[in-house]
Structures are given as structure tokens and as C-alpha cells.
Design an enzyme around this catalytic site. Structure first.
Site, PDB file in Angstrom:
ATOM      1  N   PHE A  11       0.835  -1.214   0.000  1.00 39.71           N
ATOM      2  CA  PHE A  11       0.000   0.000   0.000  1.00 39.71           C
ATOM      3  C   PHE A  11       0.871   1.266   0.000  1.00 39.71           C
ATOM      4  O   PHE A  11       0.906   2.012  -0.989  1.00 39.71           O
ATOM      5  CB  PHE A  11      -0.919  -0.074   1.234  1.00 39.71           C
ATOM      6  CG  PHE A  11      -1.533   1.222   1.658  1.00 39.71           C
ATOM      7  CD1 PHE A  11      -2.258   2.002   0.757  1.00 39.71           C
ATOM      8  CD2 PHE A  11      -1.396   1.673   2.968  1.00 39.71           C
ATOM      9  CE1 PHE A  11      -2.815   3.205   1.159  1.00 39.71           C
ATOM     10  CE2 PHE A  11      -1.957   2.866   3.369  1.00 39.71           C
ATOM     11  CZ  PHE A  11      -2.665   3.637   2.466  1.00 39.71           C
ATOM     12  N   ALA A 112      10.718   2.578   8.002  1.00 37.51           N
ATOM     13  CA  ALA A 112       9.302   2.844   8.273  1.00 37.51           C
ATOM     14  C   ALA A 112       8.938   2.150   9.579  1.00 37.51           C
ATOM     15  O   ALA A 112       8.609   0.966   9.603  1.00 37.51           O
ATOM     16  CB  ALA A 112       8.444   2.323   7.126  1.00 37.51           C
ATOM     17  N   TYR A 143       4.542  -7.626  16.174  1.00 43.57           N
ATOM     18  CA  TYR A 143       4.713  -6.454  15.305  1.00 43.57           C
ATOM     19  C   TYR A 143       5.430  -5.334  16.064  1.00 43.57           C
ATOM     20  O   TYR A 143       6.436  -4.798  15.601  1.00 43.57           O
ATOM     21  CB  TYR A 143       3.341  -5.991  14.821  1.00 43.57           C
ATOM     22  CG  TYR A 143       3.362  -4.810  13.883  1.00 43.57           C
ATOM     23  CD1 TYR A 143       3.929  -4.913  12.610  1.00 43.57           C
ATOM     24  CD2 TYR A 143       2.793  -3.589  14.252  1.00 43.57           C
ATOM     25  CE1 TYR A 143       3.933  -3.829  11.738  1.00 43.57           C
ATOM     26  CE2 TYR A 143       2.792  -2.506  13.387  1.00 43.57           C
ATOM     27  CZ  TYR A 143       3.357  -2.623  12.130  1.00 43.57           C
ATOM     28  OH  TYR A 143       3.361  -1.550  11.266  1.00 43.57           O
ATOM     29  N   LYS A 147       9.342  -3.918  15.372  1.00 37.61           N
ATOM     30  CA  LYS A 147       9.653  -2.541  14.975  1.00 37.61           C
ATOM     31  C   LYS A 147      10.556  -1.863  16.010  1.00 37.61           C
ATOM     32  O   LYS A 147      11.413  -1.064  15.653  1.00 37.61           O
ATOM     33  CB  LYS A 147       8.364  -1.751  14.802  1.00 37.61           C
ATOM     34  CG  LYS A 147       7.535  -2.170  13.602  1.00 37.61           C
ATOM     35  CD  LYS A 147       8.175  -1.750  12.283  1.00 37.61           C
ATOM     36  CE  LYS A 147       7.292  -2.098  11.100  1.00 37.61           C
ATOM     37  NZ  LYS A 147       7.864  -1.664   9.818  1.00 37.61           N
ATOM     38  N   ARG A 184      -7.584  -3.139   8.610  1.00 41.59           N
ATOM     39  CA  ARG A 184      -7.380  -1.867   9.295  1.00 41.59           C
ATOM     40  C   ARG A 184      -8.670  -1.061   9.259  1.00 41.59           C
ATOM     41  O   ARG A 184      -9.542  -1.286   8.449  1.00 41.59           O
ATOM     42  CB  ARG A 184      -6.186  -1.132   8.686  1.00 41.59           C
ATOM     43  CG  ARG A 184      -4.904  -1.791   9.189  1.00 41.59           C
ATOM     44  CD  ARG A 184      -3.660  -1.168   8.656  1.00 41.59           C
ATOM     45  NE  ARG A 184      -3.212  -1.824   7.443  1.00 41.59           N
ATOM     46  CZ  ARG A 184      -2.041  -1.571   6.862  1.00 41.59           C
ATOM     47  NH1 ARG A 184      -1.232  -0.680   7.365  1.00 41.59           N
ATOM     48  NH2 ARG A 184      -1.684  -2.214   5.765  1.00 41.59           N
TER      49      ARG A 184
HETATM   50  N1  NAD Z   1      -0.255   1.905   6.662  1.00 36.05           N
HETATM   51  C1  NAD Z   1      -0.055   2.288   7.902  1.00 36.05           C
HETATM   52  O1  NAD Z   1      -0.956   2.860   8.519  1.00 36.05           O
HETATM   53  C2  NAD Z   1       1.275   2.072   8.582  1.00 36.05           C
HETATM   54  C3  NAD Z   1       1.430   2.585   9.869  1.00 36.05           C
HETATM   55  C4  NAD Z   1       2.642   2.391  10.526  1.00 36.05           C
HETATM   56  C5  NAD Z   1       3.689   1.763   9.898  1.00 36.05           C
HETATM   57  N2  NAD Z   1       3.522   1.288   8.649  1.00 36.05           N
HETATM   58  C6  NAD Z   1       4.663   0.590   8.048  1.00 36.05           C
HETATM   59  O2  NAD Z   1       4.794   0.937   6.681  1.00 36.05           O
HETATM   60  C7  NAD Z   1       5.233  -0.198   5.944  1.00 36.05           C
HETATM   61  C8  NAD Z   1       4.282  -0.471   4.787  1.00 36.05           C
HETATM   62  O3  NAD Z   1       3.004  -0.782   5.321  1.00 36.05           O
HETATM   63  P1  NAD Z   1       1.724  -0.909   4.389  1.00 36.05           P
HETATM   64  O4  NAD Z   1       0.600  -0.324   5.120  1.00 36.05           O
HETATM   65  O5  NAD Z   1       2.020  -0.411   3.022  1.00 36.05           O
HETATM   66  O6  NAD Z   1       1.523  -2.500   4.382  1.00 36.05           O
HETATM   67  P2  NAD Z   1       1.490  -3.539   3.172  1.00 36.05           P
HETATM   68  O7  NAD Z   1       1.232  -4.864   3.768  1.00 36.05           O
HETATM   69  O8  NAD Z   1       0.586  -3.058   2.106  1.00 36.05           O
HETATM   70  O9  NAD Z   1       2.982  -3.445   2.602  1.00 36.05           O
HETATM   71  C9  NAD Z   1       4.045  -4.190   3.142  1.00 36.05           C
HETATM   72  C10 NAD Z   1       4.835  -4.765   1.964  1.00 36.05           C
HETATM   73  O10 NAD Z   1       5.988  -5.473   2.463  1.00 36.05           O
HETATM   74  C11 NAD Z   1       6.092  -6.710   1.768  1.00 36.05           C
HETATM   75  N3  NAD Z   1       6.831  -7.627   2.631  1.00 36.05           N
HETATM   76  C12 NAD Z   1       6.467  -8.076   3.861  1.00 36.05           C
HETATM   77  N4  NAD Z   1       7.400  -8.906   4.354  1.00 36.05           N
HETATM   78  C13 NAD Z   1       8.377  -8.994   3.416  1.00 36.05           C
HETATM   79  C14 NAD Z   1       9.605  -9.703   3.343  1.00 36.05           C
HETATM   80  N5  NAD Z   1      10.036 -10.518   4.320  1.00 36.05           N
HETATM   81  N6  NAD Z   1      10.369  -9.563   2.229  1.00 36.05           N
HETATM   82  C15 NAD Z   1       9.971  -8.754   1.216  1.00 36.05           C
HETATM   83  N7  NAD Z   1       8.804  -8.052   1.241  1.00 36.05           N
HETATM   84  C16 NAD Z   1       8.026  -8.172   2.326  1.00 36.05           C
HETATM   85  C17 NAD Z   1       4.666  -7.126   1.474  1.00 36.05           C
HETATM   86  O11 NAD Z   1       4.544  -8.047   0.412  1.00 36.05           O
HETATM   87  C18 NAD Z   1       4.026  -5.773   1.157  1.00 36.05           C
HETATM   88  O12 NAD Z   1       4.123  -5.453  -0.207  1.00 36.05           O
HETATM   89  C19 NAD Z   1       5.338  -1.360   6.943  1.00 36.05           C
HETATM   90  O13 NAD Z   1       6.684  -1.451   7.357  1.00 36.05           O
HETATM   91  C20 NAD Z   1       4.469  -0.917   8.081  1.00 36.05           C
HETATM   92  O14 NAD Z   1       4.895  -1.466   9.305  1.00 36.05           O
HETATM   93  C21 NAD Z   1       2.331   1.412   7.975  1.00 36.05           C
END
Ligand code: NAD
Length: 322
Positions: A11, A112, A143, A147, A184
């Protein structure tokens, strides 16, 4: 610049990739597609390379890199609860691989991280100086602690290996491409409203969340990538605090759905209040969110309307991620 975006098919990562390509950077996306979707990276564009790989394995990418945006990690509660060890090792081993790669390439790394490092906060709003209130053996620990460890490891590489590191703590972000089944709060409510299913509220709905629209968040991420030498941690999120009940009411109003509300018990360790103090982001990155929640949720509804029929709606075991 040439930038590696781990988790770039997800995302946030795919929106970040779009924005970097749009300003003329070359982007290498590394993603194992565990929750990412290659369709998020369409159409193919000059300057975009996609590598299907697990970030926990050594990163064998040729050529120079100026920066790494490290986003690879499960982020949705149903996902990280389904794969707890994967989540922890991605945060630990994956982050180590990224930091060693950055050291070899002399590249800046932006981690992130998440507001979940604050756990169920005793300080409100949350400033970066607050150390958090996390249960290391609770259900969310896989989780949150992944982090927290990733932050500590990133700091250690900055301190002892001379790597240019930066940490952002992201608060709840939503928008198009957040999978309807992701679990979410915003995508969950919209998916339920569009399917005329009950909107599930955990607890009495007075617990609060602060919702940031994805375009705003991506602007903050890019500002941090560009801020060489800025180590953070820096909160990125929208300080407008809303109760979960009022988010549900807004989604019902904007979708025109006649879904009813369904009340379920509050899950263990669910944070009661969440609001970022973004003074540091304003001072150091000249950043603040611009999109109102009505506009942002409206755009997300429009996107989900086009997608919800093809996506299964899986009930969330925990309502909210960071
Ligand atoms: N969206 C939010 O509200 C939010 C809030 C806080 C932190 N984050 C952080 O931002 C980042 C992205 O989150 P998001 O919301 O886009 O989630 P998401 O699940 O859409 O994206 C995470 C991506 O990481 C990839 N991934 C996971 N484990 C992997 C691995 N071992 N090797 C390679 N690729 C891997 C997944 O395939 C996915 O494309 C994450 O690190 C998340 O912790 C997001």
C-alpha cells in the site's frame, strides 16, 4: 537518485514508488508479494525495476544506490497474527540485511517504523521522546517488538557503522490500495459498508485514532529520504483525533450505506488513544498533512467501490493497525 523501496508493492510502498518515479528518480522495488500486489505497480514505467525476493535474504543488487526506503513488513493485524515468526524475523533479519546493504552502497536508509512502538500510550499526544508502553508477550508484540528492535538496530548502524539512518514513526494511514480485507479500520469499515454488512466496532467505540491520508504520508517519507543526516525518530501522522465510532458514522454517511453497527469486545492490548505530536516533523521536515478526512475517506471509498467485489472480506481479529 536511485532508490531501493523494500515493500514497494504494498500500500504505502507503491504510492511512494509512484511519487519517486514522478519526480524522476529510478526505483528498484524489492518485495516478496506476501501482502503486496504487483498490480499496484502498473503500468510498467522507465526507471522502475521489480525484484521478487524476501528481504531477509542477502540483498544482491548491482550498481549504486543513493537511498533505501525500508517498508517491507507485514502491517495489517490479521497478517502479522497469522505469521508471527515471519513478522519478527522480517523486522529483525530483514532490517539487518537492509542496513548491511546500505553500508556497502553508502546509501541513506529510512526505516518505516510505527506508532505501535508507543503501545497503549500513557502520554498523550505521543511525542518522539516517549518510550512507549508495550507488552512484550502480548498478541501485538510480534509487530510492535519487531519494529522496536528494528529501530534499535537502525540506531546502532547509525552510531557504530557510519550509516546515514533515519527513522519515521508512521501513524494510521489509509487510502486507495489499502486492501479491503486488510483489517485496518478505514478499509474494514468501507468494505463492510459497501457490502451492506454490519460495521464491527470493538469496545464502546470511544477509543480514538488519528487518520492520515496516503498522499500526505508519502510527502513526509520523501522529505525524510531527502533530509540527509536527519536521524529522527520523527512522527508522521495526522493529529486530528477521531473516535472509532465517529469514523464509522462518517463512512456510513459518505457511502450512503444502511449497514448497522455491531459491537464486539475490545481485543487485548488495543490502544485506547492515538494522536501524534508532529512538532518535530514540522520543524525538521517542514511537513504537515493537508488532506481532510472527509476528502481522504471519500477518495478511498471511490477506489474501494471499484475493487470490493473482487476482494474477499475477511473479518479482522484485531480492528486496527498502526
Ligand atoms: N499503513 C499504515 O498505517 C502504517 C502505519 C505504521 C507503519 N507502517 C509501516 O509501513 C510499511 C508499509 O506498510 P503498508 O501499510 O504499506 O503495508 P502492506 O502490507 O501493504 O505493505 C508491506 C509490503 O511489504 C512486503 N513484505 C512483507 N514482508 C516482506 C519480506 N520478508 N520480504 C519482502 N517483502 C516483504 C509485502 O509483500 C508488502 O508489499 C510497513 O513497514 C508498516 O509497518 C504502515
Amino acid at each position: 537518485m536511485r532508490i531501493l523501496v523494500t515493500g514497494g508493492a504494498g500500500f504505502l510502498g507503491s504510492h511512494l514508488t509512484d511519487a519517486l518515479l514522478a519526480r524522476g528518480d529510478d526505483v528498484v522495488v524489492l518485495d516478496d508479494m506476501s501482502t503486496g500486489n504487483p498490480a499496484n505497480l502498473l503500468p510498467p514505467r522507465p526507471g522502475l525495476t521489480i525484484v521478487d525476493a524476501d528481504v531477509r535474504a542477502p540483498l544482491l543488487l548491482d550498481g549504486p544506490f543513493d537511498a533505501v526506503a525500508h517498508l517491507a513488513s507485514p502491517a495489517s493485524p490479521p497478517e502479522y497474527l497469522r505469521r508471527p515468526v515471519f513478522t519478527l524475523t522480517t523486522g529483525a533479519l530483514g532490517t539487518q540485511q537492509v542496513l548491511e546493504f546500505a553500508a556497502r552502497k553508502n546509501a541513506r536508509v529510512v526505516l518505516a517504523s510505527t506508532s505501535e512502538v508507543y503501545g497503549d500510550p500513557e502520554v498523550h499526544p505521543q511525542t518522539e521522546n516517549y518510550w512507549g508502553n508495550v507488552n512484550s508477550v502480548g498478541p501485538r508484540a510480534v509487530y510492535d517488538e519487531a519494529k522496536r528492535y528494528a529501530e534499535a538496530l537502525t540506531t546502532a548502524f547509525g552510531d557504530s557503522q557510519g550509516v546515514d539512518t533515519g527513522i519515521v514513526r508512521i501513524f494510521n494511514t489509509y487510502g486507495p490500495r489499502l486492501r479491503p480485507e486488510d483489517g485496518r479500520v478505514v478499509s474494514n469499515f468501507i468494505a463492510q459498508a459497501l457490502a451492506e454488512r454490519p460495521l464491527t466496532i470493538y469496545g464502546d467505540g470511544t477509543q480514538t485514532r488519528s487518520l492520515c491520508y496516503v498522499d500526505d504520508l508519502v510527502r513526509g517519507l520523501i522529505a525524510m529520504i531527502d533530509a540527509r543526516g536527519e536521524r529522527g525518530p520523527i512522527n508522521l501522522g495526522n493529529p486530528v483525533e477521531m473516535s472509532v465510532r465517529s469514523i464509522a458514522d462518517l463512512v456510513l454517511r459518505l457511502t450512503g450505506s444502511s449497514s448497522r453497527l455491531e459491537w464486539l469486545p475490545l481485543p487485548t492490548d488495543d490502544p485506547v488513544r492515538r494522536r501524534p505530536d508532529i512538532t518535530r516533523a514540522a520543524e525538521r521536515l517542514d511537513w504537515q498533512p493537508r488532506t481532510s478526512v472527509v476528502n481522504g475517506i471519500g477518495r478511498t471509498i471511490a477506489w474501494q467501490r471499484g475493487n470490493h467485489r473482487t476482494a474477499p472480506i475477511r473479518p479482522a481479529t484485531i480492528p486496527l493497525a498502526s
